[in-house]
Design a protein around this motif. Structure first.
Motif, mmCIF file in Angstrom:
data_model
loop_
_atom_site.group_PDB
_atom_site.id
_atom_site.type_symbol
_atom_site.label_atom_id
_atom_site.label_comp_id
_atom_site.label_asym_id
_atom_site.label_seq_id
_atom_site.Cartn_x
_atom_site.Cartn_y
_atom_site.Cartn_z
ATOM 1 N N VAL A 97 -6.412 -18.941 -67.815
ATOM 2 C CA VAL A 97 -6.730 -20.348 -67.700
ATOM 3 C C VAL A 97 -6.266 -20.828 -66.346
ATOM 4 O O VAL A 97 -5.126 -20.640 -65.966
ATOM 5 N N SER A 156 -5.991 -26.286 -79.027
ATOM 6 C CA SER A 156 -5.762 -24.852 -79.050
ATOM 7 C C SER A 156 -5.669 -24.438 -80.512
ATOM 8 O O SER A 156 -4.876 -25.008 -81.270
ATOM 9 N N LYS A 171 -11.750 -30.187 -74.865
ATOM 10 C CA LYS A 171 -11.458 -28.874 -74.296
ATOM 11 C C LYS A 171 -10.923 -27.976 -75.406
ATOM 12 O O LYS A 171 -9.965 -28.324 -76.089
ATOM 13 N N PHE A 212 -9.574 -24.109 -76.783
ATOM 14 C CA PHE A 212 -8.926 -22.853 -76.408
ATOM 15 C C PHE A 212 -8.632 -22.099 -77.701
ATOM 16 O O PHE A 212 -7.730 -22.477 -78.450
ATOM 17 N N ASN A 260 -12.290 -20.063 -73.813
ATOM 18 C CA ASN A 260 -12.435 -21.445 -73.409
ATOM 19 C C ASN A 260 -13.722 -22.038 -73.958
ATOM 20 O O ASN A 260 -14.589 -21.316 -74.478
ATOM 21 N N THR A 261 -13.893 -23.337 -73.796
ATOM 22 C CA THR A 261 -15.033 -24.054 -74.381
ATOM 23 C C THR A 261 -16.362 -23.387 -74.054
ATOM 24 O O THR A 261 -17.208 -23.195 -74.933
ATOM 25 N N PRO A 266 -2.397 -22.876 -72.655
ATOM 26 C CA PRO A 266 -3.613 -23.474 -72.078
ATOM 27 C C PRO A 266 -3.549 -24.999 -72.041
ATOM 28 O O PRO A 266 -4.128 -25.626 -71.148
#
Length: 399
Positions: free
Chosen positions: A11, A74, A182, A184, A199-200, A241
């Protein structure tokens, strides 16, 4: 909490922001203080099978409250399921859409029933033990079978109805382009033993399944030539993240694996359950130890002034389920009974309402958990606990 943990795709940190001097440990990050009507936070969602419905309840209550904006999530395993359901629902319909998407997902899990879970507790067992069912006959048989045979032997076609549910309910192409939340999601690389954070823009039904792949139930999920198991082994959930790739200073951890138990387990089922809880909390506690260590460096002035602009305030909050879910065993993590899932949702809503009533004003101002006192064993380096406020470095090192 180093970038060595993000083995395949680290990240990247955002551009560092100016930071006040070390003495200004009580300076409030701008734009998210106690006077704000809407506060921006990040969520860290643990995995734990059907107990993830507790987290559903927490998010459901948060959405009804209306004073919270979620910047990043997350998640691991069931936490990943909740994360993608929330994010896609919010993307397409705001808070109302997120609530509907979460309920639709968990209803589908329940409807999958016997197809989703090999364990269906007998009605008379609930009459005797409620949802604890520590000694459920079917669960004991399940443990014996999965200890003797691999998923490739028991499920050669790798059938998993959760994959179908995800593909039916979520447009992952739209989710990949989401700028609203966002994401994670953590999975464990089988070969390297390292955590992989999706990630997205990388998330698919397969990556969600990788995050939730229990190795005694399902074959390892292959993505781009790498194989993955449940993320709970290396990040349940991963916190780093949220430090590196979001602006919000607040991280609310939603626990569904009790950290503490009052009694020492004595039966085989109780021992099995406690080992599971300890194992799936270990990665999180180690990461919190890293945060506490950085906090110690800052509080005691071990860092030079020229490094202050590389730091970000991180306020840690913890919504624990030690007491709320203490009556439940590992067997109940496989239950897809709709009444049970609704009960967990209600517990989550109640716990969230109580937590926000007590701690809302602290968001954006300070941590509400003392990491040393709550999560870490006493030691010479951790005896003196400063005010419960944490920071962590935004600088990353090359793996």
């Amino acid at each position: 909490m180093t970038t060595r943990q993000v083995a395949e795709k680290p990240v990247q940190p955002p551009t560092p922001r100016a930071k006040p001097s070390r003495r200004a440990a009580t300076v409030r990050p701008r734009g998210n203080g106690a006077s704000s009507k809407i506060k921006k936070i990040n969520l860290a969602l643990q995995g734990g099978g059907s107990h993830g419905a507790f987290t559903w309840g927490v998010i459901d209550q948060l959405l009804d409250d209306g004073r919270i904006k979620i910047e990043g999530i997350s998640g691991t395993s069931a936490g990943s399921m909740n994360a993608v359901a929330y994010a896609y629902g919010h993307l397409t319909g705001g808070n109302t859409g997120a609530k509907a998407a979460l309920e639709k997902f968990w209803r589908a899990v329940s409807d999958a029933g016997p197809r989703f879970s090999p364990i269906q507790t007998m009605p008379w067992e609930h009459a005797v033990a409620g949802w604890a069912d520590n000694n459920a006959f079917v669960f004991e048989a399940f443990k014996s079978i999965t200890n003797m045979f691999s998923p490739k032997q028991l499920n050669p076609l790798n059938f998993n109805p959760l994959l179908d549910i995800l593909n039916e309910q979520i447009d992952f192409a739209a989710l990949n382009a989401c700028q609203d939340t966002k994401l994670f999601l953590s999975a464990t690389n089988v070969n390297s033993g390292k955590v992989r954070v999706f990630n997205t823009n990388e998330i698919s039904a397969k990556s969600v399944m990788a995050s939730a792949c229990l190795p005694n139930l399902f074959q390892a999920v292959e993505i781009d030539g790498e194989h993955y198991w449940d993320g709970g082994y290396m990040g349940n959930p991963s916190l780093f993240p949220l430090f590196y790739a979001t602006d919000a200073p607040d991280v609310l951890i939603v626990h569904i694996n009790p950290i503490e138990r009052d009694n020492v387990p004595t039966t085989s089922a109780e021992i099995y359950n406690r080992v599971n809880e300890i194992s799936f909390n270990s990665s999180l506690i180690k990461e919190l130890r890293s945060v506490a260590f950085v906090q110690k460096l800052l509080d005691e002035g071990w860092l030079k002034a020229e490094h202050h602009d590389k730091l970000k305030y991180v306020f840690i909050h913890s919504l624990r389920a030690d007491k709320v879910l203490a009556d439940l065993s590992i067997a109940s993590k496989f239950s897809s009974d709709w009444t049970f899932l609704q009960d967990l949702r209600a517990r989550g809503r109640a716990a969230a309402a109580a937590w926000f009533a007590q701690n809302f004003d602290a968001l954006g101002v300070r941590s509400t958990v003392d990491l040393r006192a709550e999560f870490l064993t006493s030691g010479s380096e951790l005896v003196t606990a400063p005010k419960p406020q944490t920071m962590t470095s935004k600088r990353t090192k090359k793996a």
